[in-house]
Design an enzyme around this catalytic site. Structure first.
Site, PDB file in Angstrom:
ATOM      1  CG  MET A  75     -56.856  97.755  38.980  1.00 51.31           C
ATOM      2  SD  MET A  75     -55.583  97.550  37.779  1.00 51.31           S
ATOM      3  CE  MET A  75     -54.247  97.329  38.763  1.00 51.31           C
ATOM      4  CE  LYS A  76     -61.215 105.358  38.979  1.00 53.36           C
ATOM      5  NZ  LYS A  76     -62.513 105.755  38.088  1.00 53.36           N
ATOM      6  CG  HIS A 109     -57.032 105.068  36.459  1.00 55.86           C
ATOM      7  ND1 HIS A 109     -56.401 106.393  36.344  1.00 55.86           N
ATOM      8  CD2 HIS A 109     -58.318 105.595  36.927  1.00 55.86           C
ATOM      9  CE1 HIS A 109     -57.368 107.198  36.571  1.00 55.86           C
ATOM     10  NE2 HIS A 109     -58.397 106.471  36.644  1.00 55.86           N
ATOM     11  CG  ASN A 157     -56.884 110.726  38.622  1.00 54.92           C
ATOM     12  OD1 ASN A 157     -56.266 111.061  37.461  1.00 54.92           O
ATOM     13  ND2 ASN A 157     -58.129 110.452  38.818  1.00 54.92           N
ATOM     14  CD  GLU A 274     -58.898 109.569  32.770  1.00 58.61           C
ATOM     15  OE1 GLU A 274     -59.916 109.789  32.793  1.00 58.61           O
ATOM     16  OE2 GLU A 274     -58.107 109.240  33.677  1.00 58.61           O
ATOM     17  CD1 TRP A 323     -63.248 107.276  31.060  1.00 65.84           C
ATOM     18  CD2 TRP A 323     -61.141 106.633  31.232  1.00 65.84           C
ATOM     19  NE1 TRP A 323     -63.074 106.976  32.288  1.00 65.84           N
ATOM     20  CE2 TRP A 323     -61.797 106.475  32.537  1.00 65.84           C
ATOM     21  CE3 TRP A 323     -59.779 106.285  31.053  1.00 65.84           C
ATOM     22  CZ2 TRP A 323     -61.082 106.182  33.605  1.00 65.84           C
ATOM     23  CZ3 TRP A 323     -59.029 105.529  32.047  1.00 65.84           C
ATOM     24  CH2 TRP A 323     -59.721 105.494  33.363  1.00 65.84           C
TER      25      TRP A 323
HETATM   26  O1  G3I Z   1     -70.573  98.831  39.907  1.00 67.74           O
HETATM   27  C1  G3I Z   1     -71.622  99.840  40.497  1.00 67.74           C
HETATM   28  C2  G3I Z   1     -72.848  99.159  39.996  1.00 67.74           C
HETATM   29  O2  G3I Z   1     -72.811  97.826  40.979  1.00 67.74           O
HETATM   30  C3  G3I Z   1     -74.286 100.024  40.805  1.00 67.74           C
HETATM   31  O3  G3I Z   1     -75.429  99.533  40.547  1.00 67.74           O
HETATM   32  C4  G3I Z   1     -74.117 101.570  40.097  1.00 67.74           C
HETATM   33  C5  G3I Z   1     -74.944 102.337  40.605  1.00 67.74           C
HETATM   34  O4  G3I Z   1     -74.674 103.699  40.617  1.00 67.74           O
HETATM   35  O5  G3I Z   1     -72.789 101.870  40.422  1.00 67.74           O
HETATM   36  C6  G3I Z   1     -71.731 101.250  39.728  1.00 67.74           C
HETATM   37  O6  G3I Z   1     -70.350 101.826  39.871  1.00 67.74           O
HETATM   38  C7  G3I Z   1     -70.253 103.000  39.222  1.00 67.74           C
HETATM   39  C8  G3I Z   1     -68.922 102.837  38.463  1.00 67.74           C
HETATM   40  O7  G3I Z   1     -68.686 104.025  37.774  1.00 67.74           O
HETATM   41  C9  G3I Z   1     -68.995 101.763  37.526  1.00 67.74           C
HETATM   42  O8  G3I Z   1     -69.987 102.023  36.484  1.00 67.74           O
HETATM   43  C10 G3I Z   1     -70.057 104.117  40.248  1.00 67.74           C
HETATM   44  O9  G3I Z   1     -71.334 104.522  40.943  1.00 67.74           O
HETATM   45  C11 G3I Z   1     -69.443 105.419  39.356  1.00 67.74           C
HETATM   46  O10 G3I Z   1     -69.212 106.481  40.529  1.00 67.74           O
HETATM   47  C12 G3I Z   1     -68.261 105.015  38.505  1.00 67.74           C
HETATM   48  O11 G3I Z   1     -67.824 106.005  37.914  1.00 67.74           O
HETATM   49  C13 G3I Z   1     -66.714 106.069  37.466  1.00 67.74           C
HETATM   50  C14 G3I Z   1     -66.020 107.073  37.907  1.00 67.74           C
HETATM   51  O12 G3I Z   1     -64.576 107.374  37.211  1.00 67.74           O
HETATM   52  C15 G3I Z   1     -65.702 107.435  39.381  1.00 67.74           C
HETATM   53  O13 G3I Z   1     -64.910 105.899  39.769  1.00 67.74           O
HETATM   54  C16 G3I Z   1     -66.638 106.064  36.086  1.00 67.74           C
HETATM   55  O14 G3I Z   1     -67.377 105.069  35.354  1.00 67.74           O
HETATM   56  C17 G3I Z   1     -65.132 106.289  35.254  1.00 67.74           C
HETATM   57  O15 G3I Z   1     -65.450 106.375  33.949  1.00 67.74           O
HETATM   58  C18 G3I Z   1     -64.667 107.424  36.053  1.00 67.74           C
HETATM   59  O16 G3I Z   1     -63.286 107.727  35.331  1.00 67.74           O
HETATM   60  C19 G3I Z   1     -62.779 108.895  35.781  1.00 67.74           C
HETATM   61  C20 G3I Z   1     -61.094 108.608  35.694  1.00 67.74           C
HETATM   62  O17 G3I Z   1     -61.303 107.744  36.970  1.00 67.74           O
HETATM   63  C21 G3I Z   1     -60.554 109.876  36.252  1.00 67.74           C
HETATM   64  N1  G3I Z   1     -60.864 111.009  35.073  1.00 67.74           N
HETATM   65  C22 G3I Z   1     -62.135 111.274  34.952  1.00 67.74           C
HETATM   66  C23 G3I Z   1     -62.748 109.885  34.677  1.00 67.74           C
HETATM   67  C24 G3I Z   1     -64.328 110.304  34.061  1.00 67.74           C
HETATM   68  O18 G3I Z   1     -65.004 110.700  35.403  1.00 67.74           O
END
Ligand code: G3I
Length: 363
Positions: A75-76, A109, A157, A274, A323
């Site tokens: 939902m980002k 979120h 955020n 989280e 989280w």
């Molecule tokens: O879904 C794609 C996949 O298709 C691709 O192969 C892969 C290659 O890198 O990337 C995948 O997407 C990733 C996604 O997480 C799902 O796993 C993104 O690159 C990666 O940037 C993304 O990271 C997330 C990050 O926020 C940025 O959105 C983390 O999972 C998520 O846990 C993290 O959450 C944040 C909160 O929103 C805010 N507070 C901190 C927290 C931790 O960093």
């Protein structure tokens, strides 16, 4: 002859066993309560819709243990609107349908986030009038689409910087990535306006300001609390504060307690939004899980949960969200490029000491 029956008067907890000669009292393991059953407030997980769909133990853990869910990325803005004017809500809608069918609350979120998940097209806007109206349209469109389906939103955020306690105006993050410099373009009060737009789109949604590090950064904590109080004075529709609480076994308890207490003093809803507790904050290459580390993690989970339960008045307890579901899918090893295991469930969805710490904190 051997027989076994339960003694109803002791609520089935004690069994009588006739061993042929005497009756012996046997106390079997107490029936285990899930986090959702044990908690007087909502328990959440940040989840990936793909894992919910394809990973049965992951899905089952969410169904049994949670009463609230947050999408980890679905939902980002980067996922909802990868291109200007294009809105991809299908994945989020499927997740919301799962939540509805399982009677779980959905916490949205996030609507505005300066960091790398802001879509590239949005990051390229430099003109303040253009950016303001673009964000307003985004919030209006997304807020309206999810109206009635989400209970709440993290509206903005991580807008406050780590050390100065001021609105972020940097254009590079610590790893040198170009950021969406919304604070610099729109000025300090943009956060308030985003709340107004969100409220207009969905007047019933509870609106949160969400951030990390309040437990170790006093200037940041004060800035957030002051901003919340200022919003309340000015009638800006803020309903809650999210304390992300990405902490470690070494995070001082005093800081955790202080952050929860000062945030709760605003009178707003408080969401530990989280939670995870790293065991390898030093990113040691030869990290290994030891009984001592797992015990420290147990203690820290217990402390966070019991402090939240004790300090935050019941009417302000929005809940505690973990989280991630399990250590195997947690974001931490990928982020720190190190081994870690920060959640209450291990990679096989087994309950760790940390799980018991969470439960004991609820007692
Ligand atoms: O879904 C794609 C996949 O298709 C691709 O192969 C892969 C290659 O890198 O990337 C995948 O997407 C990733 C996604 O997480 C799902 O796993 C993104 O690159 C990666 O940037 C993304 O990271 C997330 C990050 O926020 C940025 O959105 C983390 O999972 C998520 O846990 C993290 O959450 C944040 C909160 O929103 C805010 N507070 C901190 C927290 C931790 O960093």
């Amino acid at each position: 002859m051997k027989f076994l029956f339960t003694l109803a008067g002791l609520a089935g907890l004690i069994q009588l066993v006739d061993n042929g000669a005497h009756c012996i009292l046997v106390a079997p393991d107490a029936p285990s309560q899930t986090l959702a059953e044990a908690a007087p407030f909502p328990i959440g997980f940040a989840v990936s819709p793909a894992s919910i769909k394809s990973n049965a133990p992951y899905r089952q853990t969410v169904i049994q243990e949670a009463t609230s869910i947050t999408a980890d990325v679905a939902m980002k803005p980067s996922r909802i609107s990868p291109q200007k004017g294009i809105y991809n809500v299908d994945v989020a809608d499927q997740l919301i349908e799962f939540a509805r069918s399982q009677k779980k609350r959905v916490h949205g979120h996030t609507l505005v986030w300066y960091i790398d998940t802001s879509p590239n097209w949005l990051k390229q806007i430099r003109d303040s009038t253009d950016l303001e109206s673009t964000l307003q349209t985004y919030i209006q469109t997304v807020g309206t689409h999810f109206k009635g389906k989400v209970a709440s939103w993290d509206v903005v955020n991580e807008a406050v910087d780590n050390n100065r306690g001021a609105i972020r105006k940097d254009s590079l993050n610590t790893v040198g990535k170009t950021l969406f410099n919304v604070g610099k373009i729109l000025g300090d009060d943009y956060v308030a306006r985003m709340f107004q737009y969100a409220h207009k789109a969905d007047p019933n949604a509870r609106l949160f300001y969400n951030d990390y590090g309040q437990e170790t950064r006093p200037a940041k904590l004060s800035a957030i609390v002051n901003m919340a109080n200022d919003f309340k004075r000015r009638g800006i529709p803020i309903h809650g504060l999210g304390l992300q609480m990405h902490i470690s076994i070494d995070t001082p308890n005093e800081g955790i307690e202080n952050a929860i207490r000062k945030s709760a003093e605003t009178g707003l809803l408080i969401h530990i939004s989280e939670l995870d507790i790293a065991m390898n904050p030093g990113k040691k290459k030869d990290f290994a899980e030891t009984p001592e580390l797992l015990e420290k993690q147990y203690q820290k989970y217990k402390f966070v949960v019991s402090t939240y339960k004790k300090i935050v008045p019941a009417s302000q307890q929005f809940g505690i969200t973990l989280w991630g579901v399990d250590d195997g899918t947690s974001w931490i090893p990928g982020f720190c490029q190190c081994l870690d295991a920060a959640l209450p469930f291990d990679a096989n969805f087994g309950k760790k000491r940390a799980y018991q710490g969470f439960l004991d904190g609820l007692k």
